[in-house]
Design a protein around this motif. Structure first.
Motif, PDB file in Angstrom:
ATOM      1  N   ALA A 109      41.113  41.589  39.279  1.00 16.66           N
ATOM      2  CA  ALA A 109      40.864  40.950  40.572  1.00 16.66           C
ATOM      3  C   ALA A 109      42.138  40.896  41.406  1.00 16.66           C
ATOM      4  CB  ALA A 109      40.297  39.550  40.359  1.00 16.66           C
ATOM      5  N   ALA A 110      43.261  40.647  40.753  1.00 16.30           N
ATOM      6  CA  ALA A 110      44.532  40.600  41.469  1.00 16.30           C
ATOM      7  C   ALA A 110      44.847  41.953  42.102  1.00 16.30           C
ATOM      8  CB  ALA A 110      45.654  40.184  40.518  1.00 16.30           C
ATOM      9  N   LEU A 111      44.626  43.031  41.355  1.00 18.82           N
ATOM     10  CA  LEU A 111      44.912  44.359  41.901  1.00 18.82           C
ATOM     11  C   LEU A 111      44.007  44.660  43.093  1.00 18.82           C
ATOM     12  CD1 LEU A 111      46.810  46.695  41.409  1.00 18.82           C
ATOM     13  CD2 LEU A 111      45.087  47.717  39.917  1.00 18.82           C
ATOM     14  N   ARG A 112      42.746  44.244  43.002  1.00 17.23           N
ATOM     15  CA  ARG A 112      41.851  44.430  44.152  1.00 17.23           C
ATOM     16  C   ARG A 112      42.324  43.627  45.364  1.00 17.23           C
ATOM     17  NH1 ARG A 112      38.091  43.952  39.976  1.00 17.23           N
ATOM     18  NH2 ARG A 112      37.600  41.785  40.517  1.00 17.23           N
ATOM     19  N   ALA A 113      42.981  42.502  45.087  1.00 19.70           N
ATOM     20  CA  ALA A 113      43.494  41.661  46.169  1.00 19.70           C
ATOM     21  C   ALA A 113      44.838  42.157  46.692  1.00 19.70           C
ATOM     22  CB  ALA A 113      43.632  40.220  45.681  1.00 19.70           C
ATOM     23  N   GLY A 114      45.416  43.176  46.040  1.00 22.24           N
ATOM     24  CA  GLY A 114      46.664  43.753  46.533  1.00 22.24           C
ATOM     25  C   GLY A 114      47.916  43.214  45.881  1.00 22.24           C
ATOM     26  N   VAL A 115      47.807  42.718  44.645  1.00 20.43           N
ATOM     27  CA  VAL A 115      49.008  42.271  43.924  1.00 20.43           C
ATOM     28  C   VAL A 115      48.876  42.703  42.467  1.00 20.43           C
ATOM     29  CG1 VAL A 115      48.007  39.961  43.535  1.00 20.43           C
ATOM     30  CG2 VAL A 115      50.467  40.287  43.327  1.00 20.43           C
ATOM     31  N   ALA A 116      49.927  43.326  41.936  1.00 19.77           N
ATOM     32  CA  ALA A 116      49.918  43.832  40.563  1.00 19.77           C
ATOM     33  C   ALA A 116      50.668  42.863  39.661  1.00 19.77           C
ATOM     34  CB  ALA A 116      50.556  45.214  40.492  1.00 19.77           C
ATOM     35  N   VAL A 117      49.992  42.360  38.629  1.00 14.55           N
ATOM     36  CA  VAL A 117      50.608  41.478  37.633  1.00 14.55           C
ATOM     37  C   VAL A 117      50.366  42.083  36.255  1.00 14.55           C
ATOM     38  CG1 VAL A 117      50.391  39.386  39.015  1.00 14.55           C
ATOM     39  CG2 VAL A 117      48.526  40.051  37.502  1.00 14.55           C
ATOM     40  N   ALA A 118      51.196  41.713  35.286  1.00 18.66           N
ATOM     41  CA  ALA A 118      51.085  42.265  33.940  1.00 18.66           C
ATOM     42  C   ALA A 118      50.346  41.295  33.030  1.00 18.66           C
ATOM     43  CB  ALA A 118      52.468  42.560  33.371  1.00 18.66           C
ATOM     44  N   PRO A 119      49.278  41.732  32.362  1.00 21.62           N
ATOM     45  CA  PRO A 119      48.596  40.854  31.401  1.00 21.62           C
ATOM     46  C   PRO A 119      49.465  40.622  30.176  1.00 21.62           C
ATOM     47  CG  PRO A 119      47.724  43.081  31.268  1.00 21.62           C
ATOM     48  CD  PRO A 119      48.675  43.068  32.431  1.00 21.62           C
TER      49      PRO A 119
ATOM     50  N   GLU B 288      53.419  35.932  49.901  1.00 17.45           N
ATOM     51  CA  GLU B 288      52.171  36.644  50.156  1.00 17.45           C
ATOM     52  C   GLU B 288      51.510  37.062  48.838  1.00 17.45           C
ATOM     53  OE1 GLU B 288      48.921  38.641  51.838  1.00 17.45           O
ATOM     54  OE2 GLU B 288      50.230  37.013  52.526  1.00 17.45           O
ATOM     55  N   GLY B 289      52.310  37.492  47.875  1.00 14.34           N
ATOM     56  CA  GLY B 289      51.755  37.889  46.589  1.00 14.34           C
ATOM     57  C   GLY B 289      51.093  36.735  45.856  1.00 14.34           C
ATOM     58  N   VAL B 290      51.714  35.569  45.876  1.00 17.18           N
ATOM     59  CA  VAL B 290      51.112  34.397  45.236  1.00 17.18           C
ATOM     60  C   VAL B 290      49.841  33.984  45.973  1.00 17.18           C
ATOM     61  CG1 VAL B 290      51.469  31.953  44.684  1.00 17.18           C
ATOM     62  CG2 VAL B 290      53.293  33.604  44.233  1.00 17.18           C
ATOM     63  N   ARG B 291      49.839  34.105  47.301  1.00 14.19           N
ATOM     64  CA  ARG B 291      48.614  33.807  48.051  1.00 14.19           C
ATOM     65  C   ARG B 291      47.471  34.723  47.616  1.00 14.19           C
ATOM     66  NH1 ARG B 291      45.499  35.509  51.861  1.00 14.19           N
ATOM     67  NH2 ARG B 291      46.694  37.452  52.108  1.00 14.19           N
ATOM     68  N   ARG B 292      47.779  36.003  47.456  1.00 11.02           N
ATOM     69  CA  ARG B 292      46.747  36.945  47.003  1.00 11.02           C
ATOM     70  C   ARG B 292      46.293  36.617  45.574  1.00 11.02           C
ATOM     71  NH1 ARG B 292      49.091  42.843  49.130  1.00 11.02           N
ATOM     72  NH2 ARG B 292      49.443  42.202  51.305  1.00 11.02           N
ATOM     73  N   LEU B 293      47.233  36.222  44.731  1.00 14.28           N
ATOM     74  CA  LEU B 293      46.872  35.873  43.354  1.00 14.28           C
ATOM     75  C   LEU B 293      45.980  34.630  43.331  1.00 14.28           C
ATOM     76  CD1 LEU B 293      47.206  36.510  40.358  1.00 14.28           C
ATOM     77  CD2 LEU B 293      49.293  35.135  40.362  1.00 14.28           C
ATOM     78  N   ARG B 294      46.232  33.687  44.245  1.00 14.36           N
ATOM     79  CA  ARG B 294      45.362  32.516  44.365  1.00 14.36           C
ATOM     80  C   ARG B 294      43.922  32.960  44.664  1.00 14.36           C
ATOM     81  NH1 ARG B 294      44.758  27.764  42.563  1.00 14.36           N
ATOM     82  NH2 ARG B 294      42.823  28.773  42.006  1.00 14.36           N
ATOM     83  N   GLY B 295      43.788  33.906  45.569  1.00  7.74           N
ATOM     84  CA  GLY B 295      42.458  34.404  45.896  1.00  7.74           C
ATOM     85  C   GLY B 295      41.796  35.085  44.710  1.00  7.74           C
ATOM     86  N   ALA B 296      42.581  35.815  43.915  1.00 10.17           N
ATOM     87  CA  ALA B 296      42.026  36.474  42.728  1.00 10.17           C
ATOM     88  C   ALA B 296      41.563  35.445  41.709  1.00 10.17           C
ATOM     89  CB  ALA B 296      43.071  37.403  42.122  1.00 10.17           C
TER      90      ALA B 296
END
Length: 481
Positions: free
Chosen positions: A425-435, A464-472
């Motif tokens: 979901a994060a990648l779809r929102a435009g932010v890449a995080v590592a599981p 902006e990245g944290v905002r996108r992660l919140r949405g994910a």
């Protein structure tokens, strides 16, 4: 527009226009292409170079660029399905299969898609890299007498001496080998110290690249839990006793991914436990030069307190410079040094001399300490910005430790959270995080995320990245704010 995307776009447009020219026909001059497409000469040069690499154009110095003669049709694809049987048959006879899952490494190496904020990167953002200093060092190095000749097998003596001084203790230049990056040094060390099928003790969680190295060598990683003070000595001793392992791999300083620092009380305990087990400690000192501005004095490398040759030390310039500046050191004392040297030579011959000469030029220049001071301040600012944004917008993600060095924050997800669903979901929102899963050699105790603050442009991109992660998170957990 990012230069890489400009090059790709121009190459596509030129490729689409090639049918205008007959085979052998001359393309417009570089100056004409610069004016027509309103791009830089460097972009034109790289785009034409890409077409030349594809065999579509031919460059003739002094004459120009020409469409290549038509090539013969590609041969039909062969049938490689037989390899499945062959590779599986080999694995059936191996004590530990060498099939490797490199996904945990690839997420830190792959370039993000345009518009994606890179919270999973493993290297400094280009704005933090000493590009001008590296370019100047490489230019000076190329003019050194003998710079393009064959280097000493162990590395340039002056560079080995520089690394030895940084390690400290009784280590000398004669006990240092120059290797092509920390990953190469770790590979050499593990191959030298453990036979295929053997157990190797690793921190839990730990760097996925090291787990991949171990499994590729047919070794069996055995996890030993860490806490905020590093590996837990009682569990380390128990693991040595239960497995008979002769190798323990650790990152005592700003451990990846937790950021933990091995405490002063535990340092001698780890060395004593390994010595009593007749085992080696591979010390991966990967981010000593990425200390933060507020860190205070750093503990010495473990090897500096090791007179008995227990520690094999790996350190690198790569993390503090650029992914392509792959110069590192492997240090050991005693008979094991000869085995390390033999494997290094067989696998790699030597690190290219121009790169070693450039490393000497860089670390000896006034720009080097200035760069380290700048990075120390910038990483602290990025760390603080990311921690503050997470606490404000994602308080349900536990952040138990704020490191004073390195480039990572290690977050625990709420109980029952689905790592894979969240990272998708994060990648779809435009932010890449590592599981977190790839960081564990066995079943993880909880779901985690690893977030890097070094590969981003600055505080604005972090916010902006944290905002996108919140949405994910809201999408996956159904908890809109």
């Amino acid at each position: 527009m990012h230069e890489g995307s400009s090059v790709a776009e121009l190459a596509k447009r030129l490729r689409d226009e090639l049918d205008r020219y007959s085979p052998g026909g001359k393309l417009p001059s570089s100056r004409t292409l610069v004016d027509r497409f309103r791009v830089s000469p460097v972009t034109v040069s790289r785009a034409l170079g890409q077409l030349a690499a594809e065999g579509l154009v031919v460059t003739r110095p002094g004459a120009g660029v020409f469409r290549a003669e038509q090539q013969a049709a590609a041969a039909p694809a062969g049938d490689t399905s037989w390899q499945e049987v062959s590779l599986s048959a080999d694995a059936a006879t191996e004590p530990v299969p060498r099939a490797v899952d490199a996904s945990g490494v690839l997420v830190t190496l792959a370039a993000p898609s345009p518009g994606v904020i890179e919270f999973n990167g493993g290297y400094l953002h280009p704005s933090l890299q000493p590009e001008r200093a590296m370019a100047a060092a490489l230019a000076r190095a190329g003019r050194r007498p003998g710079a393009w000749g064959r280097p000493p097998i162990d590395g340039l003596p002056e560079l080995r001496e520089w690394f030895a001084r940084g390690i400290g203790g009784a280590i000398t230049a004669a006990e240092v080998l120059i290797t092509a990056g920390g990953q190469s040094g770790l590979t050499t060390a593990l191959r030298a110290l453990a036979p295929p099928g053997a157990p190797v003790l690793v921190e839990s969680p730990t760097y996925p690249g090291m787990l991949a190295i171990a499994r590729a060598a047919g070794l069996r990683p055995v996890p030993v839990p860490v806490d905020v003070d590093g590996v837990r000595p009682q569990l380390l001793a128990a693991a040595f006793k239960a497995t008979g392992a002769r190798v323990f791999v650790c990152q005592p300083l700003f451990q990846n991914p937790t950021g933990a620092v091995l405490s002063a009380e535990r340092r001698p305990e780890v060395l004593r436990i390994a010595r009593e087990a007749g085992a080696f400690v591979i010390e991966d000192d990967f981010v000593r030069r990425l200390v933060h501005e507020d860190a205070g004095p750093l503990p010495k490398p473990l090897q500096a307190d090791d007179p008995d040759g227990v520690v094999v030390h790996v350190c690198s310039l790569t993390k503090a410079t650029s992914p392509s500046f792959r110069v590192s050191a492997l240090a050991a004392r005693g008979p094991v040094l000869e085995r390390l040297r033999a494997i290094q030579v067989v696998d790699h011959f030597f690190v290219p001399r121009p790169l070693q000469e450039a490393a000497l030029e860089l670390v000896g220049s006034p720009a080097w300490p200035r760069h380290l001071r700048n990075v120390a301040g910038e990483l602290k600012d990025r760390r603080d910005a990311m921690a503050a944004a997470l606490r404000l917008h994602l308080p349900e993600l536990a952040l138990p430790h704020i490191p004073a060095g390195g480039y990572l924050l290690w977050l625990r997800l709420p109980d029952g959270a689905d790592e894979a669903a969240l990272t998708g979901a994060a990648l779809r929102a435009g932010v890449a995080v590592a599981p977190g899963r790839p960081y564990f050699a066995a079943e993880p105790p909880a779901a985690h995320l690893r977030m890097s603050f070094a590969a981003v442009a600055g505080a604005g991109e972090i916010a902006e990245g944290v905002r996108r992660l919140r949405g994910a998170c809201d999408e996956v957990w159904g908890t809109p704010r």
